[in-house]
Write a protein that holds these residues in place. Structure first.
Motif, PDB file in Angstrom:
ATOM      1  N   LEU A 122       0.832  -1.216   0.000  1.00  0.00           N
ATOM      2  CA  LEU A 122       0.000   0.000   0.000  1.00  0.00           C
ATOM      3  C   LEU A 122       0.862   1.260   0.000  1.00  0.00           C
ATOM      4  CD1 LEU A 122      -2.895  -0.832   2.486  1.00  0.00           C
ATOM      5  CD2 LEU A 122      -2.950  -0.819  -0.005  1.00  0.00           C
ATOM      6  N   MET A 123       1.917   1.250   0.825  1.00  0.00           N
ATOM      7  CA  MET A 123       2.785   2.428   0.922  1.00  0.00           C
ATOM      8  C   MET A 123       3.532   2.654  -0.396  1.00  0.00           C
ATOM      9  SD  MET A 123       2.374   3.767   3.931  1.00  0.00           S
ATOM     10  CE  MET A 123       0.667   3.395   3.588  1.00  0.00           C
ATOM     11  N   ARG A 124       4.002   1.592  -1.011  1.00  0.00           N
ATOM     12  CA  ARG A 124       4.718   1.693  -2.289  1.00  0.00           C
ATOM     13  C   ARG A 124       3.794   2.248  -3.376  1.00  0.00           C
ATOM     14  NH1 ARG A 124       7.304  -2.266  -1.364  1.00  0.00           N
ATOM     15  NH2 ARG A 124       5.848  -3.905  -1.942  1.00  0.00           N
ATOM     16  N   ALA A 125       2.589   1.722  -3.462  1.00  0.00           N
ATOM     17  CA  ALA A 125       1.626   2.189  -4.465  1.00  0.00           C
ATOM     18  C   ALA A 125       1.274   3.661  -4.249  1.00  0.00           C
ATOM     19  CB  ALA A 125       0.364   1.331  -4.425  1.00  0.00           C
TER      20      ALA A 125
ATOM     21  N   GLU B 295      -7.975   6.072  -2.624  1.00  0.00           N
ATOM     22  CA  GLU B 295      -7.995   4.935  -3.552  1.00  0.00           C
ATOM     23  C   GLU B 295      -6.979   3.869  -3.145  1.00  0.00           C
ATOM     24  OE1 GLU B 295      -6.419   3.893  -7.983  1.00  0.00           O
ATOM     25  OE2 GLU B 295      -7.185   5.924  -7.681  1.00  0.00           O
ATOM     26  N   LYS B 296      -5.769   4.273  -2.849  1.00  0.00           N
ATOM     27  CA  LYS B 296      -4.705   3.305  -2.564  1.00  0.00           C
ATOM     28  C   LYS B 296      -4.880   2.633  -1.202  1.00  0.00           C
ATOM     29  CE  LYS B 296      -2.729   4.023  -6.426  1.00  0.00           C
ATOM     30  NZ  LYS B 296      -2.941   3.082  -7.502  1.00  0.00           N
ATOM     31  N   LEU B 297      -5.326   3.374  -0.194  1.00  0.00           N
ATOM     32  CA  LEU B 297      -5.454   2.809   1.149  1.00  0.00           C
ATOM     33  C   LEU B 297      -6.846   2.279   1.447  1.00  0.00           C
ATOM     34  CD1 LEU B 297      -3.328   5.315   3.258  1.00  0.00           C
ATOM     35  CD2 LEU B 297      -2.600   3.285   2.006  1.00  0.00           C
ATOM     36  N   GLY B 298      -7.829   2.687   0.671  1.00  0.00           N
ATOM     37  CA  GLY B 298      -9.183   2.179   0.865  1.00  0.00           C
ATOM     38  C   GLY B 298      -9.882   2.727   2.101  1.00  0.00           C
TER      39      GLY B 298
ATOM     40  N   THR C   8       5.783  23.225   2.373  1.00  0.00           N
ATOM     41  CA  THR C   8       6.983  23.080   1.569  1.00  0.00           C
ATOM     42  C   THR C   8       8.100  23.910   2.168  1.00  0.00           C
ATOM     43  OG1 THR C   8       5.695  22.691  -0.422  1.00  0.00           O
ATOM     44  CG2 THR C   8       7.951  23.440  -0.753  1.00  0.00           C
ATOM     45  N   CYS C   9       9.289  23.314   2.232  1.00  0.00           N
ATOM     46  CA  CYS C   9      10.487  24.008   2.700  1.00  0.00           C
ATOM     47  C   CYS C   9      11.363  24.275   1.478  1.00  0.00           C
ATOM     48  CB  CYS C   9      11.231  23.146   3.724  1.00  0.00           C
ATOM     49  SG  CYS C   9      12.801  23.865   4.225  1.00  0.00           S
ATOM     50  N   TYR C  10      11.562  25.544   1.156  1.00  0.00           N
ATOM     51  CA  TYR C  10      12.324  25.883  -0.041  1.00  0.00           C
ATOM     52  C   TYR C  10      13.828  25.735   0.169  1.00  0.00           C
ATOM     53  CZ  TYR C  10       7.918  27.323  -1.871  1.00  0.00           C
ATOM     54  OH  TYR C  10       6.618  27.302  -2.306  1.00  0.00           O
ATOM     55  N   ASP C  11      14.314  25.927   1.378  1.00  0.00           N
ATOM     56  CA  ASP C  11      15.744  25.742   1.648  1.00  0.00           C
ATOM     57  C   ASP C  11      16.172  24.294   1.391  1.00  0.00           C
ATOM     58  OD1 ASP C  11      16.224  28.392   2.403  1.00  0.00           O
ATOM     59  OD2 ASP C  11      15.652  27.989   4.485  1.00  0.00           O
ATOM     60  N   GLN C  12      15.345  23.347   1.802  1.00  0.00           N
ATOM     61  CA  GLN C  12      15.657  21.918   1.638  1.00  0.00           C
ATOM     62  C   GLN C  12      14.997  21.305   0.404  1.00  0.00           C
ATOM     63  OE1 GLN C  12      17.880  20.391   3.654  1.00  0.00           O
ATOM     64  NE2 GLN C  12      18.126  22.426   4.549  1.00  0.00           N
ATOM     65  N   GLU C  13      14.187  22.083  -0.289  1.00  0.00           N
ATOM     66  CA  GLU C  13      13.475  21.639  -1.495  1.00  0.00           C
ATOM     67  C   GLU C  13      12.643  20.379  -1.244  1.00  0.00           C
ATOM     68  OE1 GLU C  13      15.628  21.529  -5.192  1.00  0.00           O
ATOM     69  OE2 GLU C  13      17.029  23.061  -4.485  1.00  0.00           O
ATOM     70  N   CYS C  14      11.856  20.415  -0.185  1.00  0.00           N
ATOM     71  CA  CYS C  14      11.041  19.235   0.148  1.00  0.00           C
ATOM     72  C   CYS C  14       9.628  19.669   0.544  1.00  0.00           C
ATOM     73  CB  CYS C  14      11.679  18.450   1.286  1.00  0.00           C
ATOM     74  SG  CYS C  14      11.943  19.436   2.768  1.00  0.00           S
ATOM     75  N   THR C  15       8.725  18.699   0.430  1.00  0.00           N
ATOM     76  CA  THR C  15       7.332  18.930   0.801  1.00  0.00           C
ATOM     77  C   THR C  15       6.907  17.820   1.751  1.00  0.00           C
ATOM     78  OG1 THR C  15       6.849  19.948  -1.335  1.00  0.00           O
ATOM     79  CG2 THR C  15       4.958  19.132  -0.077  1.00  0.00           C
ATOM     80  N   GLY C  16       6.207  18.196   2.814  1.00  0.00           N
ATOM     81  CA  GLY C  16       5.699  17.224   3.769  1.00  0.00           C
ATOM     82  C   GLY C  16       4.187  17.246   3.795  1.00  0.00           C
ATOM     83  N   LEU C  17       3.615  16.060   3.878  1.00  0.00           N
ATOM     84  CA  LEU C  17       2.155  15.923   3.969  1.00  0.00           C
ATOM     85  C   LEU C  17       1.833  15.073   5.188  1.00  0.00           C
ATOM     86  CD1 LEU C  17       1.661  14.735   0.294  1.00  0.00           C
ATOM     87  CD2 LEU C  17       1.111  17.005   1.114  1.00  0.00           C
ATOM     88  N   ILE C  18       0.818  15.466   5.913  1.00  0.00           N
ATOM     89  CA  ILE C  18       0.290  14.638   6.993  1.00  0.00           C
ATOM     90  C   ILE C  18      -1.183  14.423   6.682  1.00  0.00           C
ATOM     91  CG2 ILE C  18      -0.198  14.445   9.459  1.00  0.00           C
ATOM     92  CD1 ILE C  18       2.215  16.314   9.916  1.00  0.00           C
ATOM     93  N   VAL C  19      -1.570  13.153   6.661  1.00  0.00           N
ATOM     94  CA  VAL C  19      -2.936  12.804   6.289  1.00  0.00           C
ATOM     95  C   VAL C  19      -3.582  12.073   7.462  1.00  0.00           C
ATOM     96  CG1 VAL C  19      -4.382  11.639   4.586  1.00  0.00           C
ATOM     97  CG2 VAL C  19      -2.128  12.514   3.910  1.00  0.00           C
ATOM     98  N   ALA C  20      -4.699  12.617   7.950  1.00  0.00           N
ATOM     99  CA  ALA C  20      -5.484  11.935   8.988  1.00  0.00           C
ATOM    100  C   ALA C  20      -6.545  11.099   8.286  1.00  0.00           C
ATOM    101  CB  ALA C  20      -6.138  12.952   9.921  1.00  0.00           C
ATOM    102  N   LEU C  21      -6.578   9.817   8.634  1.00  0.00           N
ATOM    103  CA  LEU C  21      -7.495   8.877   7.990  1.00  0.00           C
ATOM    104  C   LEU C  21      -8.643   8.517   8.916  1.00  0.00           C
ATOM    105  CD1 LEU C  21      -4.701   6.526   6.624  1.00  0.00           C
ATOM    106  CD2 LEU C  21      -5.893   8.323   5.361  1.00  0.00           C
TER     107      LEU C  21
END
Length: 183
Positions: free
Chosen positions: A63-66, A139-142, A152-165
């Motif tokens: 599931l995590m890979r998909a 869709e992926k986790l059902g 998004t952190c521009y210094d590190q060029e990364c984006t973080g998401l937190i999803v409550a299910l």
């Protein structure tokens, strides 16, 4: 001394008129060999059906890979830029996704020049991607997404998401399974 007191002192039972009697049905319960064999067969069949159903469930890793692959595909198709790596972790009913090198070329350019437009560009990107990210996770986790928070952190060029299910996804159990997975 009365006869009942003497018999009580000697340890014998009291006269019959003083004893309360309870009757129990002590007849042995006899089941036919066929009924016990058929109940074992039904139980075995139910256990095998559960095992087959469980084997059809994906593992948490699958599931995590998909999910990670779909997030990378979304960035590539919608933003023309694919993150170099997407890491994800599942803890109970919370999913975190970390996308490295996720900042687009236009965002990098605006960031270099401290352009005030950068926040507007990121707001548009988030508003376009948010519904699609929710669809991917559901869709992926059902399971239903309650909320999605991103930054998004521009210094590190990364984006973080937190999803409550709404619930933990249905997965195949494994003795090596953990509910934290990363790529």
């Amino acid at each position: 001394m009365s006869d009942s007191k003497i018999s009580q002192e000697r340890g014998s039972s009291p006269p019959a008129e003083n004893v309360q009697r309870e009757e129990y049905n002590l007849e042995p319960v006899i089941s036919s060999p066929q009924s016990s064999v058929s109940s074992v067969a039904v139980e075995t069949e139910q256990n095998s059906q559960i095992a087959v159903a469980e084997k059809s469930l994906p593992t948490i890793g699958q599931l995590m890979r998909a999910t990670a692959q779909s997030v990378q595909r979304l960035y590539r198709t919608q933003l023309g830029h694919s993150p170099s790596r997407v890491t994800r972790h599942m803890v109970a009913d919370k999913l975190s996704i970390w996308a490295e090198i996720s900042v687009t070329h236009i965002e990098k350019l605006l960031y270099q020049f401290d352009d005030v437009q950068l926040e507007s560009v990121r707001a548009v990107i988030d508003s376009v991607c948010r519904p699609q990210l929710i669809d991917i996770v559901e869709e992926k986790l059902g399971v239903k997404v309650i909320t999605l928070v991103s930054d998004t952190c521009y210094d590190q060029e990364c984006t973080g998401l937190i999803v409550a299910l709404s619930d933990h996804p249905q997965v195949r159990s494994s003795r090596n399974a953990t509910f934290s997975s990363s790529r």
